[in-house]
Design a protein around this motif. Structure first.
Motif, PDB file in Angstrom:
ATOM      1  N   UNK A  31       0.882  -1.372  -0.132  1.00  0.00           N
ATOM      2  CA  UNK A  31       0.254  -0.019   0.089  1.00  0.00           C
ATOM      3  C   UNK A  31       0.844   1.144   0.171  1.00  0.00           C
ATOM      4  N   UNK A  32       0.704   2.210  -0.857  1.00  0.00           N
ATOM      5  CA  UNK A  32       1.286   3.496  -0.731  1.00  0.00           C
ATOM      6  C   UNK A  32       0.362   4.455  -0.441  1.00  0.00           C
ATOM      7  N   UNK A  33       0.708   5.241   0.628  1.00  0.00           N
ATOM      8  CA  UNK A  33       0.116   6.582   1.181  1.00  0.00           C
ATOM      9  C   UNK A  33       0.939   7.607   1.510  1.00  0.00           C
ATOM     10  N   UNK A  34       0.810   8.620   0.836  1.00  0.00           N
ATOM     11  CA  UNK A  34       1.656   9.988   0.926  1.00  0.00           C
ATOM     12  C   UNK A  34       3.079   9.633   0.529  1.00  0.00           C
ATOM     13  N   UNK A  35       3.105   8.720  -0.507  1.00  0.00           N
ATOM     14  CA  UNK A  35       4.736   8.439  -0.784  1.00  0.00           C
ATOM     15  C   UNK A  35       5.248   7.289  -0.088  1.00  0.00           C
ATOM     16  N   UNK A  36       4.708   6.652   0.850  1.00  0.00           N
ATOM     17  CA  UNK A  36       5.279   5.864   1.673  1.00  0.00           C
ATOM     18  C   UNK A  36       4.905   4.229   1.503  1.00  0.00           C
ATOM     19  N   UNK A  37       5.509   3.230   1.121  1.00  0.00           N
ATOM     20  CA  UNK A  37       5.100   2.110   0.813  1.00  0.00           C
ATOM     21  C   UNK A  37       5.127   1.172   2.224  1.00  0.00           C
ATOM     22  N   UNK A  38       3.959   0.625   2.312  1.00  0.00           N
ATOM     23  CA  UNK A  38       3.982  -0.249   3.479  1.00  0.00           C
ATOM     24  C   UNK A  38       3.552  -1.844   2.955  1.00  0.00           C
ATOM     25  N   UNK A  39       4.084  -2.781   3.482  1.00  0.00           N
ATOM     26  CA  UNK A  39       3.778  -4.050   3.111  1.00  0.00           C
ATOM     27  C   UNK A  39       2.288  -4.447   3.765  1.00  0.00           C
ATOM     28  N   UNK A  40       1.378  -4.831   2.904  1.00  0.00           N
ATOM     29  CA  UNK A  40       0.173  -5.327   3.473  1.00  0.00           C
ATOM     30  C   UNK A  40       0.058  -6.955   3.927  1.00  0.00           C
ATOM     31  N   UNK A  41       0.640  -7.784   2.749  1.00  0.00           N
ATOM     32  CA  UNK A  41       0.756  -9.167   2.907  1.00  0.00           C
ATOM     33  C   UNK A  41       1.810  -9.602   1.997  1.00  0.00           C
ATOM     34  N   UNK A  54       9.768   7.377  -0.838  1.00  0.00           N
ATOM     35  CA  UNK A  54       9.980   7.396  -2.318  1.00  0.00           C
ATOM     36  C   UNK A  54       9.144   8.526  -2.779  1.00  0.00           C
ATOM     37  N   UNK A  55       9.723   9.205  -3.881  1.00  0.00           N
ATOM     38  CA  UNK A  55       9.020  10.174  -4.471  1.00  0.00           C
ATOM     39  C   UNK A  55       7.752   9.676  -5.185  1.00  0.00           C
ATOM     40  N   UNK A  56       6.905  10.589  -5.424  1.00  0.00           N
ATOM     41  CA  UNK A  56       5.525  10.206  -6.309  1.00  0.00           C
ATOM     42  C   UNK A  56       6.101  10.036  -7.774  1.00  0.00           C
ATOM     43  N   UNK A  57       5.155   9.228  -8.292  1.00  0.00           N
ATOM     44  CA  UNK A  57       5.604   8.904  -9.853  1.00  0.00           C
ATOM     45  C   UNK A  57       5.619  10.333 -10.662  1.00  0.00           C
ATOM     46  N   UNK A  58       6.715  10.384 -11.364  1.00  0.00           N
ATOM     47  CA  UNK A  58       7.134  11.509 -12.177  1.00  0.00           C
ATOM     48  C   UNK A  58       6.280  11.393 -13.456  1.00  0.00           C
ATOM     49  N   UNK A  59       6.135  12.427 -14.070  1.00  0.00           N
ATOM     50  CA  UNK A  59       5.527  12.524 -15.530  1.00  0.00           C
ATOM     51  C   UNK A  59       6.156  11.567 -16.423  1.00  0.00           C
ATOM     52  N   UNK A  60       5.420  10.963 -17.290  1.00  0.00           N
ATOM     53  CA  UNK A  60       5.982  10.030 -18.264  1.00  0.00           C
ATOM     54  C   UNK A  60       6.998  11.079 -19.309  1.00  0.00           C
ATOM     55  N   UNK A  61       8.198  10.240 -19.338  1.00  0.00           N
ATOM     56  CA  UNK A  61       9.110  10.798 -20.226  1.00  0.00           C
ATOM     57  C   UNK A  61       9.398  10.259 -21.508  1.00  0.00           C
ATOM     58  N   UNK A  62       9.980  10.548 -22.268  1.00  0.00           N
ATOM     59  CA  UNK A  62      10.427   9.830 -23.702  1.00  0.00           C
ATOM     60  C   UNK A  62      11.410   8.901 -23.577  1.00  0.00           C
TER      61      UNK A  62
END
Length: 360
Positions: A123-133, A304-312
């Protein structure tokens, strides 16, 4: 009548084409690839979590992200839930050692290395990943793989083999024969191999725990010795060989154990320090479904940073137009190159998984 039927079919095809043309293409951030930085960040959180909850045997490192699926997203398109499939490799660091995983050498195939496969939901909330299972399984390389790397190398021996147990007792007695040193008890046998060429020998890896006795104290009252716990806990990782000519060798590395993560942990040793030895050749990764809670280890989270805009960049997956048929929608494990011509433009969907292998 036939002309009317042909016209109706043509009109239906035209409507289908117009529908596809008007639907905006899928955003590349939905098609999260196994080599994307966000996938890498999630995978490392998962590996840290698995190692923190794997208290027996050895630490594992990431070899490849096999698959990744975005299960759901919040309205602002921040990832809310994702699932990853990971290929892991056994290292030479015991699970209790505090050595960072990046400093742990991967066990070579000639030593009958163990591989792990894990399915992890995060689960990712506010840029933080947490293992759910998570759920894992592990098994050694095949005998054929070992033979291809080293034709004379033996496979892993069962840890309850009489020769293995007796060999560990012999080396433990040698460790405790030193004067005015801490008295150690066996914590667990890590792995063993029995050689027949060029001579008979039992190769062993095991962990011992220091007690509140010295070796001198233990000679007079061995039953009073209790292993140290908490901040006083002290372990040693030992590698040794027992030979028929009694030219036995053992080398131990002392370490303070890393903090144990909360949650269940299988196969804890006997309170008196005599663990129940498994009949297999390795300690299995925990095959557990662990629901997250507020008491989880902080090792399961990473900023971790949030996903950046897609690049080329060439590695980014170009957008793909969805098909009117549900079965034509791009899957999370796209393994074929799919081409579709819409309005004289070719949309190319490159394979996104599995990801790159880190070790050969």
């Amino acid at each position: 009548m036939m002309r009317f039927f042909i016209a109706a079919v043509s009109f239906a095809q035209l409507l289908s084409w117009l529908t596809l043309a008007k639907v905006p293409p899928l955003s590349p951030d939905i098609l999260l690839g196994c080599n994307d930085p966000e996938a890498e960040a999630a995978a490392m959180v998962a590996v840290n979590y698995i190692n923190a909850h794997h208290r027996h045997g050895y630490k594992y490192t990431l070899d490849r992200i096999e698959n990744i699926q975005v299960s759901s997203r919040t309205p602002n398109r921040e990832i809310h839930s994702l699932e990853v499939e990971l290929d892991l490799l056994e290292t030479k660091c015991h699970a209790l050692m505090p050595t960072p995983i990046q400093d742990c050498p991967v066990r070579p195939r000639a030593e009958h290395a163990v591989e792990g496969d894990c399915d992890v939901k995060l689960i990712k909330v506010d840029g933080n990943y947490t293992v759910h299972s998570h759920s894992c399984k592990s098994e050694p390389d095949s005998a054929e793989d070992v033979a291809s790397a080293c034709p004379v190398c033996p496979p892993l021996a069962p840890m309850n083999d009489t020769r293995v147990v007796q060999g560990v007792d012999t080396l433990l007695h040698q460790i405790n024969s030193a004067e005015d040193k801490p008295h150690y008890q066996l914590h667990e046998i890590g792995r063993a191999r029995i050689w027949t060429l060029p001579e008979h020998a039992v190769e062993l890896e095991f962990v011992v725990a220091a007690t509140n006795c010295s070796t001198q104290d233990a000679k007079s009252a061995p039953d009073s010795c209790v292993r140290l716990t908490g901040d006083d806990a002290q372990f040693a990782f030992c590698v040794g060989t027992v030979k028929t000519n009694e030219d036995d060798t053992v080398n131990c590395t002392n370490f303070k154990p890393q903090s144990a993560a909360s949650g269940p942990s299988p196969a804890h040793p006997h309170p008196k320090g005599q663990p129940a030895v498994a009949g297999s050749g390795h300690h299995h990764l925990p095959h557990l479904k662990l629901a997250s809670s507020s008491g989880e280890s902080s090792s399961s989270e990473m900023k971790v940073p949030t996903a950046a805009a897609p690049s080329a960049a060439p590695s980014a997956a170009p957008p793909a137009a969805p098909s009117a048929a549900p079965s034509a929608a791009p899957s999370a494990a796209a393994s074929l190159i799919v081409k579709r011509s819409i309005a004289e433009k070719t949309i190319l969907l490159l394979p996104r998984c599995p990801g790159k292998k880190r070790f050969i």
